[in-house]
Design an enzyme around this catalytic site. Structure first.
Site, PDB file in Angstrom:
ATOM      1  N   PHE A   1       0.832  -1.200   0.000  1.00 50.54           N
ATOM      2  CA  PHE A   1       0.000   0.000   0.000  1.00 50.54           C
ATOM      3  C   PHE A   1       0.869   1.253   0.000  1.00 50.54           C
ATOM      4  O   PHE A   1       1.895   1.313   0.680  1.00 50.54           O
ATOM      5  CB  PHE A   1      -0.871   0.065   1.267  1.00 50.54           C
ATOM      6  CG  PHE A   1      -1.786  -1.095   1.487  1.00 50.54           C
ATOM      7  CD1 PHE A   1      -3.087  -1.066   1.022  1.00 50.54           C
ATOM      8  CD2 PHE A   1      -1.346  -2.216   2.181  1.00 50.54           C
ATOM      9  CE1 PHE A   1      -3.948  -2.137   1.241  1.00 50.54           C
ATOM     10  CE2 PHE A   1      -2.196  -3.292   2.406  1.00 50.54           C
ATOM     11  CZ  PHE A   1      -3.487  -3.257   1.936  1.00 50.54           C
ATOM     12  N   ASP A   2       0.413   2.258  -0.731  1.00 47.45           N
ATOM     13  CA  ASP A   2       0.905   3.613  -0.521  1.00 47.45           C
ATOM     14  C   ASP A   2       0.249   4.140   0.755  1.00 47.45           C
ATOM     15  O   ASP A   2      -0.731   3.562   1.255  1.00 47.45           O
ATOM     16  CB  ASP A   2       0.537   4.471  -1.733  1.00 47.45           C
ATOM     17  CG  ASP A   2       0.977   5.917  -1.587  1.00 47.45           C
ATOM     18  OD1 ASP A   2       2.066   6.151  -1.035  1.00 47.45           O
ATOM     19  OD2 ASP A   2       0.225   6.803  -2.023  1.00 47.45           O
ATOM     20  N   GLY A   3       0.751   5.254   1.273  1.00 43.03           N
ATOM     21  CA  GLY A   3       0.200   5.813   2.501  1.00 43.03           C
ATOM     22  C   GLY A   3      -0.857   6.872   2.264  1.00 43.03           C
ATOM     23  O   GLY A   3      -2.058   6.610   2.349  1.00 43.03           O
TER      24      GLY A   3
ATOM     25  N   PHE B   1      -1.329  -0.777  -4.243  1.00 43.53           N
ATOM     26  CA  PHE B   1      -2.356   0.260  -4.354  1.00 43.53           C
ATOM     27  C   PHE B   1      -1.739   1.635  -4.143  1.00 43.53           C
ATOM     28  O   PHE B   1      -1.037   1.866  -3.145  1.00 43.53           O
ATOM     29  CB  PHE B   1      -3.462   0.034  -3.313  1.00 43.53           C
ATOM     30  CG  PHE B   1      -4.202  -1.261  -3.485  1.00 43.53           C
ATOM     31  CD1 PHE B   1      -5.153  -1.401  -4.485  1.00 43.53           C
ATOM     32  CD2 PHE B   1      -3.936  -2.340  -2.654  1.00 43.53           C
ATOM     33  CE1 PHE B   1      -5.841  -2.598  -4.650  1.00 43.53           C
ATOM     34  CE2 PHE B   1      -4.616  -3.531  -2.803  1.00 43.53           C
ATOM     35  CZ  PHE B   1      -5.567  -3.661  -3.813  1.00 43.53           C
TER      36      PHE B   1
END
Length: 317
Positions: free
Chosen positions: A164-166, A276
């Protein structure tokens, strides 16, 4: 037949075009219209569809059920703009590959996004950006799966790895807005000042929590799931992220603070099954190496004013 949806630990809804390669039949629809498409699908309903970009992900999700046993369940829901008649080919292909998918919604051309919440899905994956945007506006985690080449899995195990991106994915885009408006120095100053103030929820917090519940069943070294945060943030903005995850009581197995470096090679090193991110440039970099889901939310994805405002409100605490 009457299994309550509340007993299912993880529910993922997926479109037929993300699960299978329907490019040829979709060209028939675009070039010749709905009647020709209907005739084509019926004529080819015995022809097995080739796997789509999210096929391996779905297989690994369903394989988790063997490890979970009676302790929980992963349910994959098919959401399709096909009619039940033209969708028979999709179900035939599901049966051919031995995918344990029993629930489906065929909407005959209408967007199926409204059934994401009805099925209690933690995540919706589609190749249609408009369906994804509507699902996000309804408060559901959703991503547009980008077409990509087949990937060689370098691992011999069945462990599912999700990255995941943040900002604007796990967290809100409140800090990203400061960066875009005022620059990196102002962004870092804000994050240092607010280091002990948890970031607001992003659209994928609920999905990550659902993954965490499955992980909690297993010892860390035996988990069938592994997660990673791969963010363009670096020191000193890292502390607020770490403290936010701590406040949420969420375990991230790996956290990479890249301070602006490209993410592609790190995703390959992590061996991600899917990644993502909200920014198209990062998705373009990643999609040549791993299956990638674009999250069209936040300041990086401008949309008409009222729609953008409504999307932002969906995930604020």
């Amino acid at each position: 037949m009457s299994e309550p949806l509340s007993d299912i630990r993880l529910v993922v809804a997926i479109s037929s075009r993300a699960l299978f390669d329907l490019a040829e039949s979709h060209r028939v629809f675009e070039n010749q219209g709905i009647e020709a498409y209907h005739a084509y699908q019926v004529a080819h309903e015995g022809d097995v569809l080739e796997p789509g970009v999210a096929f391996v992900l779905v297989k690994k999700l369903l394989a988790l059920n063997e490890r979970l046993g009676e302790r929980g369940q992963v349910d994959v829901i098919l959401l399709s703009r096909n009619s039940s008649d033209t969708g028979l080919r999709v179900f035939n292909s599901i049966h051919h590959y031995g995918l344990d998918i029993a629930r489906a919604a065929f909407t005959s051309g209408e967007s199926p996004y409204r059934y994401v919440s009805a099925f209690g899905a933690h995540l919706f994956l589609s190749v249609d950006p408009s369906d994804v945007r509507q699902a996000l506006m309804a408060g559901c985690a959703a991503a547009t799966i980008w077409a990509s080449p087949p990937f060689a899995n370098t691992r011999n195990d069945e462990q599912l790895r999700i990255a995941f991106d943040g900002d604007a994915v796990l967290f809100s885009d409140e800090s990203e807005r400061i960066f875009r408006r005022d620059g990196l120095a102002a962004f870092n100053a804000n994050e240092v000042a607010a280091a002990r103030e948890p970031l607001s929820d992003g659209p994928f917090k609920g999905f990550l929590l659902a993954l965490q519940r499955i992980q909690s069943i297993f010892p860390a070294e035996e988990s069938p799931l592994r997660t990673a945060l791969i963010t363009a943030r670096g020191a000193p903005s890292h502390e607020r992220v770490i403290r936010t995850l701590r406040a949420w009581d969420i375990r991230i197995d790996e956290a990479l603070f890249l301070s602006g470096l490209g993410k592609g090679r790190f995703l390959k090193a992590f061996d991600a099954d899917i990644f993502f991110d909200d920014q198209e440039t990062h998705c373009q970099d990643a999609s040549t190496l791993v299956a990638t889901g674009h999250v069209p939310l936040g300041v990086a994805n401008p949309s008409p004013g009222p729609e953008r405002a409504e999307m932002a409100k969906c995930f604020r605490v």
